[in-house]
Scaffold this motif. Structure first.
Motif, short mmCIF file in Angstrom:
data_model
loop_
_atom_site.label_atom_id
_atom_site.label_comp_id
_atom_site.label_asym_id
_atom_site.label_seq_id
_atom_site.Cartn_x
_atom_site.Cartn_y
_atom_site.Cartn_z
N THR A 192 0.69 -1.18 0.10
CA THR A 192 -0.17 0.06 0.00
C THR A 192 0.96 1.20 -0.07
O THR A 192 0.25 2.24 -0.65
N VAL A 193 2.24 1.12 0.61
CA VAL A 193 2.93 2.58 0.69
C VAL A 193 3.27 2.66 -0.44
O VAL A 193 3.43 3.72 -1.27
N ASP A 194 3.85 1.75 -1.23
CA ASP A 194 4.11 1.88 -2.92
C ASP A 194 3.23 2.39 -3.86
O ASP A 194 3.52 3.35 -4.75
N ILE A 195 1.89 1.84 -3.38
CA ILE A 195 0.89 2.43 -4.35
C ILE A 195 0.59 3.77 -3.91
O ILE A 195 0.25 4.69 -5.12
N VAL A 196 0.44 4.40 -2.66
CA VAL A 196 0.47 5.64 -2.55
C VAL A 196 1.41 6.52 -2.93
O VAL A 196 1.35 7.69 -3.64
N GLU A 197 2.57 5.91 -3.04
CA GLU A 197 3.85 6.76 -3.10
C GLU A 197 4.01 6.94 -4.92
O GLU A 197 4.31 8.28 -5.10
N GLN A 198 3.43 5.99 -5.36
CA GLN A 198 3.40 6.20 -7.03
C GLN A 198 2.46 7.31 -7.39
O GLN A 198 2.49 7.79 -8.63
#
Lengths: 372, 217, 200
Positions: A192-198
């Motif tokens: 989820t962190v990567d999804i938000v950062e992207q």
């Protein structure tokens, strides 16, 4: 992208300075975010219940809870207390073991799913690699609890409600997972962190909702169905099934169902905001903003402000979606069971498959904008 | 192939129109949120019953002639008229009169047909009781007058929707001297009377005029 | 022995005892509904074992597929049939039980022997943790592509088979259709999926 505040690091270092081993410090750290998230989930439920009652009242030109605290803000607390002190009834002909385990099995996966909800760069319990997949897997445990409580109540309405709930949950999980899959394909990660950062490269323009409008609608419909919110609240359709699988429940066991329903709603809203609305991201990039003022992004003050903005943004977006869900509740009539299954299998499933296919081809055609 | 595409196009059109209606519905719900609540906070605020409100029946013992018309017109013969024949005076002597409001449907037939107008409708509607037998009112209980909502100092009286000025749906912030929309029945009667008299005048004068213009007739 | 190791050991012991006792309960319990629910618990414990082995993707897949789909389907099937129906007593149940117990005991002894004689602490490849998802995907679409596709074809066949079994009116000859047309029953409105006409 900056790494933000790492509370765990500072906590473990602080404890180690007191002369404890690193492992013990880690062990001491583990329960803290869990407790924090549990408390915040319950508070989120209380707020949601209050909002639901107030907004429902406003939509029907009523006043709603008024006397318990200012604007009736303590009403959900009073409801909870009432349920806590009520007699715990197990029907004589019911299967007492399954009757007790059922509600627990409904609540626990929902709370476990909070593991992956990020409120900031490091503000989540665990940044597990399988992230959003864990949520999908955990939410598939719920129907077992529903079937269990429906079966053990020894009541035809309960059994029918439980079967309906399980059927609904299974049918809507598939388009839900496919909608999530399209997002995962674009961000190349389940976390989820990567999804938000992207999504936070260019303010609100880079949010996934612009690239996945169809996926957003599919996800929201399925999330409402999974939460058994009103257009899809067949498992507890009052007119037909009394209260579905919760018919025989009272006191704290009923409260567990109630809590699970609302935690699930808040969780779904949070996940929509994480997957489609840029999570903790401010509509305007914070990096750009701080450079405008002339402060370094590593400045502790900037970091604290950024973290609090992140938490506020996540919660704000989630509660906007909760508001939408409540509005939908008083706008749409309940669908029939055949319409529900038609919508799930004959409409959402093909659409989400097409959405996945289109996303994949777009990703191949424009790797820059769709995450190559 | 073309047929299939047409089908897909039709289906998409249907979906879009369905979505449009859904958004319209959401708009209606959203619009309701900015309207003020219509709630009447009951024990503290009460609506003023209308003039023809059919509440608990009031009964005047002294006017009653024990004719039993009320019993005959009642759908379930509810009023109990307890009288004896006084042989000396050859008149009915009324001893007791009672109506059970646990069974009464407040149709008002008895009030309508009472020859001496000893029955009348009040505006009292708070008839809750712990025992259904206590709803059986005798002539003393029936003779009591209810406290009017407007004269009760502990209650804030609110006007009903039909008695509010034009364009206002919230009775809370309203001056007592603001008149209701439309005319009062008495005003209408007065107007009708005035119209009638004027018409008569006109007829009279026109007759006179015609008489004057056609003297040969 | 550090904290991490002992925690892992405790978790392993709990999970394996849950698996063993749960599996026994699934087989031995009289009430079929209990068996089905306990089966879900066993599946979840297996997922826990996968987690202990740092295979979180497999664990989640285990929960999603086995608990969320297989077990729910089993429960559905049990709850849709009338479970109050008395089954016929099977003849010679005792000898059958004895024979199956013997077979199972033999299998157990065989497995125990294998587990004792095998050297377990071989230096295997180090676990890759979070990258496992990507690795699984790579393998599925390169060297394991054929088995993967075969498995999906198998599933498709099973699905079609289920539809055929569920719909009795699938294979109807044209005569049958004419018969149905003559009858004015509700069933003549059903359109067969694979009539001989449509197959041509």
């Amino acid at each position: 992208m900056n790494s933000g505040i790492d509370l765990e690091m500072s906590f473990t270092q602080g404890v180690q300075n007191l002369g404890l081993s690193q492992e013990l410090a880690h062990l001491l750290w583990i329960p803290l975010p869990m407790l924090l998230v549990l408390v915040s989930a319950v508070i989120g439920v209380l707020v949601t219940v209050w909002l639901e009652r107030k907004i429902s009242a406003a939509a029907q030109q009523r006043i709603g809870p008024e006397y318990a605290g200012a604007l009736g803000i303590l009403q959900p607390m009073a409801d909870g207390l009432k349920l806590l002190v009520k007699e715990d009834i197990i029907p004589a002909r019911a299967d007492s073991v399954l009757f007790t385990v059922g509600p627990i099995l409904v609540l626990v996966p929902v709370i476990l799913s909070w593991l992956i909800v990020p409120f900031g760069q490091n503000l989540l319990i665990s940044n597990v690699g399988i992230g959003i997949f864990l949520w999908i897997a955990l939410s598939s445990i719920q129907p077992i609890g529903l079937l269990m409580s429906g079966y053990s109540s020894n009541n035809k309405y309960s059994l029918l409600g439980g079967l309906r709930a399980a059927a609904q949950s299974i049918s809507y999980e598939i388009p839900l997972a496919l909608a999530v899959l399209a997002i995962v394909m674009m961000s190349n990660s389940l976390s989820t962190v990567d999804i938000v950062e992207q999504q936070n490269t260019a303010g609100f323009l880079s949010w996934n909702i612009w690239r996945q409008p169809v996926g957003f609608i599919i996800f929201w419909i399925c999330a409402l169905a999974e939460c058994e919110r009103l257009p899809f609240d067949l498992p507890e359709a009052e007119e037909e099934l009394v209260a579905g699988y919760q018919t025989e429940y009272a006191g704290m066991k009923f409260a567990l169902f109630y809590l699970a329903g609302y935690i699930n709603l808040v969780l779904s809203a949070l996940l929509v905001s994480v997957l489609y609305l840029g999570g903790w991201g401010f509509p305007i990039s914070i990096d750009w903003f701080s450079s405008l003022i002339g402060l370094s992004i590593d400045n502790p003050l900037v970091q604290i402000i950024a973290a609090s903005i992140g938490i506020v943004m996540t919660i704000l977006k989630a509660y906007l979606l909760v508001f939408l869900a409540i509005l939908l509740r008083w706008t749409t009539p309940r669908v029939r069971i055949d319409q529900l299954l038609d919508l799930g299998w004959k409409f959402l499933l093909p659409i989400s498959l097409v959405n996945l296919l289109v996303t994949a081809s777009l990703k191949l055609a424009f790797p820059m904008t769709f995450g190559g | 192939m073309l047929g299939f595409l047409e089908k897909v196009a039709d289906y998409t059109k249907e979906v879009v129109s369905a979505a449009k209606y859904l958004v319209d519905g959401l708009g209606v719900t959203f619009d309701h949120m900015r309207r003020r609540p219509v709630t009447v906070q009951y024990p503290y605020e009460k609506l003023i019953p209308s003039e023809r409100y059919r509440g608990r029946i009031h009964y005047e013992f002294d006017k009653c002639i024990a004719c039993e018309v009320c019993v005959r017109v009642c759908p379930i013969n509810l009023p109990v008229v307890d009288w004896v024949m006084n042989k000396e005076t050859k008149k009915k002597e009324l001893r007791n009169y009672s109506i059970d409001f646990g069974a009464c449907i407040f149709c008002g037939n008895c009030v309508e047909y009472c020859p001496t107008n000893c029955l009348s409708m009040t505006e009292e509607y708070e008839l809750a009781a712990f025992d259904r037998h206590s709803l059986n009112y005798d002539n003393v209980a029936l003779g009591r007058l209810p406290t009017s909502v407007t004269s009760d100092p502990s209650v804030r009286s609110l006007r009903e929707l039909a008695y509010l000025p034009e364009g206002i749906i919230d009775p809370h912030e309203l001056n007592a001297n603001q008149k209701r929309a439309g005319k009062l029945p008495s005003q209408i009667i007065n107007e009708l009377k005035a119209e009638k008299s004027q018409e008569e005048d006109n007829n009279h004068s026109s007759n006179m005029v015609s008489n004057k213009s056609n003297p040969t007739n | 022995m550090n904290i991490a190791y002992s925690t892992e050991l405790i978790c392993f012991l709990i999970l394996s005892s849950v698996i063993v006792s749960g599996s026994l309960a699934v087989v031995l319990l009289e009430n079929i509904v209990y068996s089905a629910f306990i089966l879900g618990g066993v599946f979840m414990a297996v997922a826990g074992l996968y987690l202990l082995l740092n295979a979180s993707f497999v664990a989640a897949a285990q929960i999603l597929v086995y608990v969320g789909a297989v077990n729910v389907l089993i429960l559905f099937a049990i709850m849709l049939v009338n479970n109050k129906e008395k089954l016929k007593p099977i003849e010679g149940l005792k000898t059958r039980k004895l024979i199956s117990g013997g077979v199972c005991g033999g299998l157990l002894i065989l497995l125990l022997r294998v587990s004792i004689t095998t050297k377990w602490n071989l230096p295997g490849p180090s676990s890759i943790g979070e990258e496992a998802t990507e690795r699984i995907g790579e393998h599925l679409f390169t060297d394991y592509l054929l088995p993967f596709e075969l498995a999906s074809i198998l599933l498709l066949m099973a699905m079609i088979g289920a539809i055929v079994l569920a719909r009795r009116d699938v294979l109807i000859s044209i005569d049958d259709i004419n018969d149905l047309k003559n009858q004015k029953s509700l069933s003549d409105k059903k359109i067969p999926l694979l009539s001989e006409k449509s197959l041509k």
